[in-house]
Design an enzyme around this catalytic site. Structure first.
Site, short mmCIF file in Angstrom:
data_model
loop_
_atom_site.label_atom_id
_atom_site.label_comp_id
_atom_site.label_asym_id
_atom_site.label_seq_id
_atom_site.Cartn_x
_atom_site.Cartn_y
_atom_site.Cartn_z
N ALA A 63 0.84 -1.19 0.00
CA ALA A 63 0.00 0.00 0.00
C ALA A 63 0.88 1.24 0.00
O ALA A 63 2.09 1.17 0.16
CB ALA A 63 -0.91 -0.01 1.23
N GLY A 102 -0.46 -5.13 0.61
CA GLY A 102 -1.63 -4.95 -0.22
C GLY A 102 -1.48 -5.58 -1.59
O GLY A 102 -2.48 -5.96 -2.22
N GLU A 105 -2.48 -9.12 -1.06
CA GLU A 105 -3.92 -9.14 -0.80
C GLU A 105 -4.70 -8.94 -2.10
O GLU A 105 -5.76 -9.55 -2.30
CB GLU A 105 -4.28 -8.08 0.24
CG GLU A 105 -3.77 -8.46 1.63
CD GLU A 105 -4.04 -7.39 2.66
OE1 GLU A 105 -4.62 -7.70 3.72
OE2 GLU A 105 -3.66 -6.22 2.43
N GLU A 125 3.20 -6.33 7.04
CA GLU A 125 2.62 -5.20 7.77
C GLU A 125 3.02 -5.17 9.25
O GLU A 125 3.07 -4.10 9.87
CB GLU A 125 1.09 -5.23 7.65
CG GLU A 125 0.56 -4.82 6.30
CD GLU A 125 0.45 -5.99 5.33
OE1 GLU A 125 -0.21 -5.83 4.29
OE2 GLU A 125 1.05 -7.06 5.60
#
Length: 690
Positions: A63, A102, A105, A125
């Site tokens: 992200a 991300g 994901e 993370e």
């Protein structure tokens, strides 16, 4: 569709390419056109399959963490993944480089994942004090199993494509043009027909999960976390994936993410993430770096051997110099043993060990350093000895070779001034063991050339070190502040605290160990020699050294170490010695609180950091934090001493420093002007903190 997301067609297969250099982060300007493209392709009957790929050197590497803590602009990642899961035609993530956070994901939202053989996949993370907030803790266990997912998520360590394939995370691994392979894979899958089951509806990884074993694994990981909140939350979220319906587990993951992202610990860890990157920057445009092809290391002892290993591990040939053949062979034998231990532990293959040992060339002749581009001396910590070494180097080192000293305390300007090429001289302060510890203080002397500095900063990155550029003063940043932290240690002992009590306060704070246990581990004789060289004394520590109690290596120091054990045991003889010395000085023992120990050790640490900033020894407060977290064990969850000062409250620190300054008269407690300025402005020289 946009500069950041492009759609192309290969027959009936649509390829959605994300192009957001350098790492294809899922910023808003990527998410918005990506969502639009997926919706349009979902509803396009002429499209039989969809491939999500990335331009550049990597798949989506995470992200955009600059958006954390700010109102999220829609669409967010969870919404994009939800749309992916509504697509009836097969979707394939084509992963090269890294699929992290991300990025993974997003790939978990696809029906299938294919990867380049060199790809790595992970959910890191936790290293930012967070857990995966886009469904990673709920979807990953469905593919690889709860225990495997738990280990991946709590460690934050990526796995390779081969391991990911074996675990069920990746459906195929390819060599060559990945996008072409992914398109062919998608077309063949579409030809075979569906239905295509999204990961959210696949439970094979959750079947027969042993919750007792999962909880035991989670408990062990929690113990290793030493007070960090994110690993605990990650473990809970993985357990929820097993015990709760998908949507309930997903909602619980989000609640945990929101709680963590606003926490001091996550703010601290995100601060460190950016601080490390900022510390690696060197001012000055268009600096042409010098070429480093071979490295020389002078001294094959513990430090020199470790430094040589660090360069060999980074792929650099090393000439290792010693004063005698016997000393050289001892050093090379130690290096061989260290690599053998790695092979035994499984962290290094026998082939890799042989390759690294082949990088070493041993010598006792300074002339053999003539072809080295960087030469690091790691000899005895004595100015006369180091000047003698640099004098010999001048006679053999080629023009433009960088000459570095590994001194921990000595004046590098004085060393540089003893040569005719001060522009080539700087400090490389490695931390022991140098082949393991990440921190490297790069000490810029007054006449160090900018290209020499830029070269070693880049070199540090190449050998896996976290580099921080500092200026010249006694002890530089780390050891100078360490002296301030320890200045009251003996006084606290004489006034009534015990070594184990002080160490317990430190471990409760989050340090891996306290100062007395650390001293025993490092060897009390090191500090003893340094004090004697500077005409200083420490009544308790000096007496222990005079008795031959040097710590773990002698089985006795501030603690006892029975039968070669590393576990410290309080020693009644040391406590009796402390009482005797206190009586000699007329000091009556009293109860000392944990708060007082913090005030008299960590507040001076912060204060000295402020002085270092005032003097320009460190460029940024965040550089100091990087030094202390990576080199001295300051708790990651508190962000380093300068960040923690903002959390603790500078006004409170100043008030207590002034109290102890008035009570003791010691300069270490006299508040630095910059600390007072920070209390007023909330920043260190404009560098906003906490």
């Amino acid at each position: 569709m946009s500069d950041f997301v492009k759609v192309s067609r290969d027959g009936d297969v649509a390829v959605v390419t994300i192009d957001n250099p350098p790492v294809n982060a899922l910023s808003f300007h990527v998410r918005e056109p990506l969502m639009q493209a997926l919706v349009e392709l979902r509803d396009d009957a002429s499209v039989a399959a969809i491939v999500i790929a990335c331009a550049g050197r990597t798949f989506v590497a995470g992200a955009d963490i600059t958006e954390f803590g700010k109102p999220m602009q829609q669409p967010e990642l969870r919404a994009i993944v939800a749309v992916l899961e509504t697509i009836a035609k097969p979707t394939v993530a084509a992963i090269h480089g890294t699929a992290l956070g991300g990025g993974l994901e997003l790939a978990l939202g696809c029906h299938f994942r294919v990867a380049d053989a060199g790809a790595k996949l992970g959910l890191p993370e936790v290293k930012l004090g967070l857990l995966p907030g886009g469904g990673g803790t709920v979807r990953l266990p469905r593919l690889v199993g709860a225990v495997k997912a738990l280990r991946m998520i709590v460690s934050g360590t990526p796995i390779g494509a081969t391991e990911a394939h074996a675990a069920g995370l990746v459906d195929a691994v390819f060599e060559g043009d990945l996008t072409t392979h992914a398109v062919n894979f998608a077309r063949e899958i579409a030809r075979k027909g569906g239905p295509f089951t999204p990961v959210r509806d696949r439970n094979e990884g959750l079947k027969e999960t042993d919750l007792v074993a999962l909880d035991a694994e989670a408990a062990d990981l929690a113990r290793k976390a030493r007070g960090l909140e994110a690993p605990i939350a990650c473990a809970l979220s993985v357990r929820n994936a097993v015990t709760l319906p998908f949507d309930a587990a997903l909602a619980a993951e989000r609640a945990l993410f929101v709680k963590l992202v606003g926490s001091d610990q996550s703010r601290a860890q995100r601060h460190l993430f950016f601080a490390e990157r900022e510390a690696a920057k060197v001012s000055g445009k268009d600096i042409v770096k010098r070429r480093i092809a071979r490295v020389g290391v002078i001294g094959a002892g513990t430090m020199g051997g470790g430094i040589a290993m660090a360069f060999a591990n980074g792929g650099y040939p090393v000439t290792l110099l010693e004063t005698s053949h016997e000393a050289l062979q001892r050093g090379l034998a130690t290096i061989d043993r260290n690599y053998s231990v790695s092979v035994t532990r499984g962290s290094l293959s026998e082939v890799a060990k042989r390759e690294r040992l082949a990088q070493f060339k041993g010598s006792t002749d300074y002339a053999d350093l003539a072809d080295c581009d960087l030469i690091v001396e790691a000899v005895f910590e004595d100015m006369a000895v180091k000047k003698e070494v640099f004098g010999k180097l001048e006679a053999v080192a080629k023009p433009g070779a960088i000459l570095a000293t590994n001194t921990s305390y000595l004046d590098i300007n004085e060393i540089a001034a003893s040569t005719s090429r001060p522009q080539d001289v700087l400090g490389l302060h490695f931390f022991s063991p140098a082949n393991v510890m990440k921190l490297l203080e790069i000490v810029r002397a007054d006449k160090t050339a900018p290209d020499a500095l830029a070269t070693v900063v880049d070199l540090a990155r190449r050998i896996g070190k976290v580099a921080v550029v500092v200026g010249v003063c006694h002890g530089f940043v780390g050891n100078r502040m360490l002296a301030a932290r320890g200045s009251e240690s003996e006084a606290l002992l004489l006034e009534g605290a015990t070594p184990s009590q002080i160490d317990q306060v430190f471990t409760d704070f989050g340090w891996p160990m306290g100062p007395f246990q650390m001293g025993d581990l490092a060897g009390l004789d090191i500090g003893w020699r340094n004090r004697k060289a500077r005409g200083l004394s420490a009544v308790i520590a000096d007496t222990l050294c005079e008795q031959g109690r040097f710590g773990q290596k002698t089985g006795r120091g501030f603690y006892l170490y029975e039968a070669g054990a590393r576990t410290p045991v309080p020693d009644p003889e040391v406590e009796a010695l402390i009482c005797d010395k206190a009586a000699e000085k007329g000091i009556a023992p009293r109860a000392i609180s944990a708060e007082e120990i913090i005030e008299r050790t960590l507040y001076p640490l912060v204060n000295e950091g402020a002085k270092i900033l005032e003097e320009g020894i460190a460029a940024r407060a965040s550089d100091i934090d990087v030094v202390w977290v990576n080199g001295y064990g300051f708790p990651i969850g508190k962000g380093g001493p300068m960040f923690w000062a903002g959390l603790e409250g500078p006004a409170k620190i100043i008030e207590r420093l002034e109290y102890w300054h008035q009570r003791t008269g010691k300069d270490v407690f006299k508040p630095a002007p910059l600390l007072k300025q920070m209390a007023e402005t909330g920043s260190w020289n404009g560098d906003a903190i906490a």
